[in-house]
Design a protein around this motif. Structure first.
Motif, PDB file in Angstrom:
ATOM      1  N   GLN A 110       0.844  -1.188   0.000  1.00 25.06           N
ATOM      2  CA  GLN A 110       0.000   0.000   0.000  1.00 25.06           C
ATOM      3  C   GLN A 110       0.885   1.244   0.000  1.00 25.06           C
ATOM      4  O   GLN A 110       1.688   1.438   0.910  1.00 25.06           O
ATOM      5  N   PRO A 111       0.760   2.106  -1.016  1.00 21.61           N
ATOM      6  CA  PRO A 111       1.590   3.309  -1.003  1.00 21.61           C
ATOM      7  C   PRO A 111       1.131   4.246   0.110  1.00 21.61           C
ATOM      8  O   PRO A 111      -0.059   4.479   0.285  1.00 21.61           O
ATOM      9  N   LEU A 112       2.075   4.727   0.894  1.00 17.38           N
ATOM     10  CA  LEU A 112       1.744   5.608   2.016  1.00 17.38           C
ATOM     11  C   LEU A 112       2.539   6.907   1.918  1.00 17.38           C
ATOM     12  O   LEU A 112       3.572   7.067   2.555  1.00 17.38           O
ATOM     13  N   PRO A 113       2.044   7.859   1.130  1.00 13.18           N
ATOM     14  CA  PRO A 113       2.709   9.152   1.061  1.00 13.18           C
ATOM     15  C   PRO A 113       2.490   9.898   2.373  1.00 13.18           C
ATOM     16  O   PRO A 113       1.502   9.648   3.069  1.00 13.18           O
ATOM     17  N   GLY A 114       3.393  10.775   2.697  1.00  7.52           N
ATOM     18  CA  GLY A 114       3.226  11.487   3.957  1.00  7.52           C
ATOM     19  C   GLY A 114       4.102  12.707   4.047  1.00  7.52           C
ATOM     20  O   GLY A 114       4.902  13.006   3.149  1.00  7.52           O
ATOM     21  N   VAL A 115       3.922  13.418   5.147  1.00 11.62           N
ATOM     22  CA  VAL A 115       4.702  14.622   5.399  1.00 11.62           C
ATOM     23  C   VAL A 115       4.826  14.768   6.908  1.00 11.62           C
ATOM     24  O   VAL A 115       3.894  14.476   7.652  1.00 11.62           O
ATOM     25  N   GLY A 116       6.006  15.177   7.370  1.00 12.04           N
ATOM     26  CA  GLY A 116       6.181  15.317   8.806  1.00 12.04           C
ATOM     27  C   GLY A 116       7.532  15.892   9.144  1.00 12.04           C
ATOM     28  O   GLY A 116       8.381  16.089   8.280  1.00 12.04           O
ATOM     29  N   ALA A 117       7.722  16.162  10.418  1.00  6.53           N
ATOM     30  CA  ALA A 117       8.974  16.766  10.865  1.00  6.53           C
ATOM     31  C   ALA A 117       9.331  16.248  12.250  1.00  6.53           C
ATOM     32  O   ALA A 117       8.541  15.548  12.895  1.00  6.53           O
ATOM     33  N   SER A 118      10.520  16.572  12.679  1.00  4.60           N
ATOM     34  CA  SER A 118      11.048  16.051  13.931  1.00  4.60           C
ATOM     35  C   SER A 118      11.710  17.204  14.690  1.00  4.60           C
ATOM     36  O   SER A 118      12.514  17.946  14.125  1.00  4.60           O
ATOM     37  N   LEU A 119      11.338  17.353  15.970  1.00  3.36           N
ATOM     38  CA  LEU A 119      11.955  18.379  16.816  1.00  3.36           C
ATOM     39  C   LEU A 119      13.209  17.785  17.451  1.00  3.36           C
ATOM     40  O   LEU A 119      13.141  16.743  18.100  1.00  3.36           O
ATOM     41  N   GLY A 120      14.333  18.445  17.243  1.00  5.99           N
ATOM     42  CA  GLY A 120      15.584  17.982  17.856  1.00  5.99           C
ATOM     43  C   GLY A 120      15.671  18.493  19.278  1.00  5.99           C
ATOM     44  O   GLY A 120      16.247  19.542  19.550  1.00  5.99           O
ATOM     45  N   ILE A 121      15.087  17.728  20.188  1.00  8.21           N
ATOM     46  CA  ILE A 121      14.874  18.236  21.544  1.00  8.21           C
ATOM     47  C   ILE A 121      16.205  18.450  22.277  1.00  8.21           C
ATOM     48  O   ILE A 121      16.370  19.433  23.006  1.00  8.21           O
ATOM     49  N   ASP A 122      17.169  17.562  22.058  1.00  8.19           N
ATOM     50  CA  ASP A 122      18.450  17.710  22.750  1.00  8.19           C
ATOM     51  C   ASP A 122      19.229  18.898  22.201  1.00  8.19           C
ATOM     52  O   ASP A 122      19.843  19.662  22.954  1.00  8.19           O
TER      53      ASP A 122
END
Lengths: 466, 466
Positions: A312-324
Motif C-alpha cells: 500500500q503506497p503511504l505518502p506522507g509529510v512530517g517533521a522532527s523536533l531535535g529536543i536535545d
C-alpha cells in the motif's frame, strides 16, 4: 562495592535538566495535539530485519543488536521513522487514512561520542500519512511555527524549499542524473564554506558554470515573491519544477492566512536535506540568535513511507523536533532555568506540635492547584530556607507557633528576600488566596517574558528564563 | 517484502491506548509534582554489574544483556529502583538530602509471556531519600491517595501495615528466624486460599497454634482503633513492634488531618510485601470494584537504598504506580475511553475556495486553547463526518459556501447528531465562544462524572468514561 557510573555516551538527567526537558515535551505534546495529531508508541526492541538496511551504512554499524533469550536477532531502534513505517504497514488498515501521529521516545545509536553526541537521545516526531493534500504540508509548517513560538523563542526562522524545485533546476542544468550527490553537497552550505562546496560539486563532475549557477540559486534571498520569481525562471522548462514553485507560493499564502508573522517563514533554495526519501517540500528551522546550532526542527514530504513492509503506497509529510539540540541551544543562550523543583511553595516545618496544621495548609494549597513541598524535618529555619533557595522555590511560607497564635503567616519571596505578612486568622481560603497573589505578583514583576508569536498561547513556560 | 511484526511479548500502542496512558502519566506527574517530587531520568542501558544480583535470581535470568560495540557487558534496566540506587550513589552529594524524585520510564524483562505479561512495560515510581522522618511516610500515603482520586477512581482502598509490627508478632511467636519465609507466605493471602497459606506456613516448620495466630492476625479488620489495639496486644513484648503500631496510628491521624475521607486508608495486618528490603511502613492499594486485580500502587520504607554502590546510608520511602495493571483494570471496568483523537473539534473541509478562512478559523480556535483537526481533503461531507465519528471527536464544525455567505456555521454534537446553528457574521470571537459553549454544554450533559475524593482537583480526566 560497585562503582556507580553510567556507560560512555550515556547520561543521567538530574532534576533541573529533566524539568527543562519535560517542559519542552509538554509544549510539543500540546501543540501536536492542538492539530489533532494523536500519540502512538512502539517497542524499543524490534526484529533486526525490521531495522537493518533502512537508514544508512552508518546507522547499521551503530545499531545496538543482540540475540535474545528466544534466539531472535533483535535491535534497539535508531530512529522513530523505521518503527513507524513498520507500525503503519501493520495497523493502517484499522486506523484509516489520513493518519496523524506524534511519537516522543528515546532512540539509541552507538555513535562516536567525540563529536559531543550521545548514544541515547530523544526524538519527537509528527507525521501525516496517507494523503498528498497540500493542506498537510501547510499544517507541518504551522505546527513547527506554533511549536517554536509556544516554547517561547522570540526569534526563529523557518526555511522552506521543495525537492521538485531543486530537481527542476538540476534538470535545466543537465545534472538530473547526479542529483543525489549534488543535493548532498548543496546541503553542506552553511556548515562548509562556499569554496569547499564548489570544490565538492566540481569533484562530482559539475561544470564550472553550473556550479556557479547552483551556488547563486542557493544564495537567492530577499522578499519571498522575488525569490519565487527567480526560481520560476530557473525551472521554466520543468513541469514538476514549476509545480514546486507554485506549492511554495501556496504555502506562504497559507501561513499568512493562519496569522503567522511576516518573515518567520521564508523560501531558502539552499535547503536540500540530505535524506534521499524527500520528494516535495523540505523544511529546516533555526534560532536567529544561534544559526550555527543547525536546524532544530526539520522535515518534509515523502512519496512512500513503508514500501519495504507493505504494497500500500503511504505518502506522507512530517517533521522532527531535535529536543536535545534545542535544549543545548537554550542553555547556550542562558534561557534555561536552573530550578530543581517543580513546586512553587516551600512550606517550612517550624513547630512539630502544629504538624496537623501544616498538613491542612499543604492540602488546601494543592487543592487550589499550587504545588507545595513541605519540608519533612523540623530543622533550623535557616537550614530549611537554604535548601529552598538552592532548589529555586519562588516563595517560602513560614508559620511558627507565634504566627499560629496571631493568625498570621510570613510569605518570603526567595529571589528578593522580601517578606510579606499574611493575616489569615485561621481561614485557609484567605491564606491560599494570599499565597496565590504572592505567586502572581512575582510572575508579573518578572519583566521581558518571552513574547509568543502565535497560537497556542495558553500556559506559561516556567522552563524559560525571562 | 519484510513482514511487519513486533517481537513476542512486545506491543504497539495505538492512539486510543496511547492517549489513555498519556492521561494517566499526566495525572501522576501532576500529583507527584504537587508534593515537590522532581523528575529524573537514567539511561535504558547500564553496565551489567550495576544490574545483576540486585533483584532476584529470576530478574537476573530475565535480563536483556549483551556486549556492546566497545566490548562492554551491558543490560537493559529491569526496574527503576536499581538505576535509582546507582544514580543516588553518584549524585546525592550534589543534590543534597532529603531528595524527592519521580521517574516514569520503560523497563524490560524477558518474562514468560504466557502469564499475560509484557516484556516491555512502564514503571512510575516516586521516592523520598535521605530522611527517616515519618512525615515522608505520611506523604507517600497522601500521594497515593491523591493520585488514585485524581485519576477519577471513586472507590479504592489503601492498605497499610508496618514491617516492625510483623516482626514484633513473629518475635512473640518465636518465629523471628524464619521471618523471610513466613512473610512471603503471608503475602500470598488474598491470592492463594487460607488453607494453602496455612499449609505453606506449616511446611516452613511453623507450629499449628502459631499458624492459627498468624492467620487470625492477618485477618484482623474493623475500625482502625480496634485493629491497632489488637496489634498492640500481639506486639506487647517487642519495642520495635510497639513503635510500628504507634507509627501506623500516627499515619492514620495524619491522613485524617490532610482531609482524606474516612475508610480510604485502613490498617491491614496481612499486607507484608514480598520484597526483603522493606523495614517500616508497607502499603498496597486496590480498586474496590476489582480486588482480584491486585495492588495498583505499592511501596514502603527501606533502611538503605544504595548500600552496594556507596557507604553513605540512604534510608527512604516510596511507591510505584502499576500503570499497565491500572489501565487493564480501568478497561475491564469499562472506564477507558476508546477515543482515538486528542482534539475536540473536527473542522470539515467543505469548500476549497475558503481554505484561507478555514485556516483562520482553526488558528483562532487553537489560540483559544481548543484543539482542532482540519480535514486535509475536501472530500464528501458524509465521508468526513464518518471519520470524525469513528475517531470520537465530540463536535464537528461545518461551514460551507452558503454558511460563509450567511455568516453562519453548523456545530454538530457527534454523539447525539444534534446540530446547532451559530450566527457569527464573520466575527471569529463570536464563533470561538459559541464552539466553546457547545463543548462545555456537552461536558455538563455527561452526567455521573467520576467524583474526586481529594486534591488536586484541577483539570478533567477525559481518559475516563463517565
Amino acid at each position: 562495592m560497585i562503582e556507580p557510573r553510567t556507560l560512555k555516551g550515556f547520561r543521567d538527567h538530574l532534576p533541573a535538566q529533566a524539568l527543562a526537558r519535560e517542559r519542552l515535551l509538554d509544549v510539543a505534546r500540546r501543540v501536536y495535539r492542538s492539530y489533532g495529531f494523536a500519540p502512538i508508541d512502539t517497542p524499543a526492541l524490534e526484529y533486526l530485519e525490521i531495522l537493518t538496511g533502512k537508514g544508512s551504512a552508518e546507522t547499521d554499524k551503530q545499531l545496538y543488536r543482540f540475540t535474545d533469550h528466544g534466539g531472535r536477532e533483535v535491535g534497539l531502534r535508531f530512529d522513530l521513522t523505521v518503527p513507524f513505517a513498520r507500525f503503519c504497514a501493520q495497523h493502517v488498515a484499522s486506523l484509516g487514512t489520513p493518519f496523524k501521529r506524534y511519537h516522543m521516545a528515546a532512540v539509541w545509536r552507538g555513535e562516536n561520542t567525540q563529536r559531543g553526541r550521545y548514544r541515547e537521545f530523544m526524538q519527537c516526531d509528527f507525521d501525516t500519512i496517507g494523503t498528498t493534500s497540500p493542506v498537510a504540508d501547510l499544517e507541518m509548517v504551522l505546527v513547527v511555527h506554533d511549536l517554536l513560538a509556544a516554547i517561547g523563542i522570540e526569534r526563529f526562522t523557518i526555511r522552506l524549499n521543495d525537492r521538485r524545485v531543486l530537481g527542476g533546476v538540476l534538470a535545466g542544468l543537465g545534472l538530473a542524473e547526479r542529483s543525489t550527490d549534488v543535493l548532498r553537497s548543496l546541503d553542506k552550505l552553511g556548515k562548509a564554506t562556499r569554496e569547499a562546496v564548489a570544490a565538492e560539486l566540481a569533484s562530482h563532475g559539475v561544470p564550472a558554470d553550473a556550479v556557479d549557477k547552483l551556488l547563486r540559486m542557493a544564495e537567492l534571498a530577499g522578499p519571498p515573491a522575488d525569490v519565487l520569481a527567480a526560481l520560476g525562471g530557473l525551472v521554466a522548462g520543468s513541469e514538476s519544477g514549476r509545480a514546486g514553485v507554485a506549492a511554495l507560493g501556496a504555502l506562504l499564502d497559507g501561513v499568512q492566512a493562519a496569522g503567522v508573522a511576516a518573515g518567520r517563514v521564508v523560501v531558502d533554495p539552499s535547503i536540500a536535506r540530505g535524506l534521499d526519501y524527500y520528494t516535495g517540500v523540505v523544511l529546516e528551522s533555526f534560532l536567529d540568535e544561534l544559526p550555527t546550532l543547525g536546524s532544530i526542527c526539520s522535515g518534509g514530504r515523502y512519496d512512500n513511507l513503508a514500501g519495504l513492509y507493505t504494497k500500500q503506497p503511504l505518502p506522507g509529510v512530517g517533521a522532527s523536533l531535535g529536543i536535545d539540540r534545542l535544549l543545548a541551544g537554550l542553555e547556550e543562550l542562558g534561557r534555561l532555568s536552573a530550578t530543581e523543583t517543580p513546586a512553587e511553595v516551600f512550606l517550612v516545618y517550624f513547630a512539630e506540635e502544629h504538624l496537623a496544621d501544616y498538613l491542612r495548609i499543604a492540602a488546601a494549597l494543592r487543592a487550589a492547584g499550587v504545588a507545595v513541598e513541605f519540608f519533612p524535618e523540623a530543622k533550623r529555619v535557616g537550614q530549611q530556607l537554604k535548601v529552598a533557595a538552592k532548589k529555586g522555590f519562588p516563595v517560602a511560607l513560614l508559620i511558627g507557633s507565634d504566627e499560629f497564635a496571631a493568625g498570621t503567616a510570613q510569605c518570603k519571596q526567595l529571589a528578593t528576600q522580601q517578606s510579606t505578612t499574611i493575616d489569615w486568622h485561621g481561614d485557609l481560603h484567605v491564606l491560599v488566596d494570599a499565597v496565590q497573589s504572592q505567586l502572581i505578583s512575582r510572575d508579573a514583576s518578572a519583566s521581558c517574558r518571552p513574547s509568543r508569536g502565535g497560537p497556542p498561547p495558553a500556559g506559561d513556560h516556567p522552563g524559560l528564563r525571562p
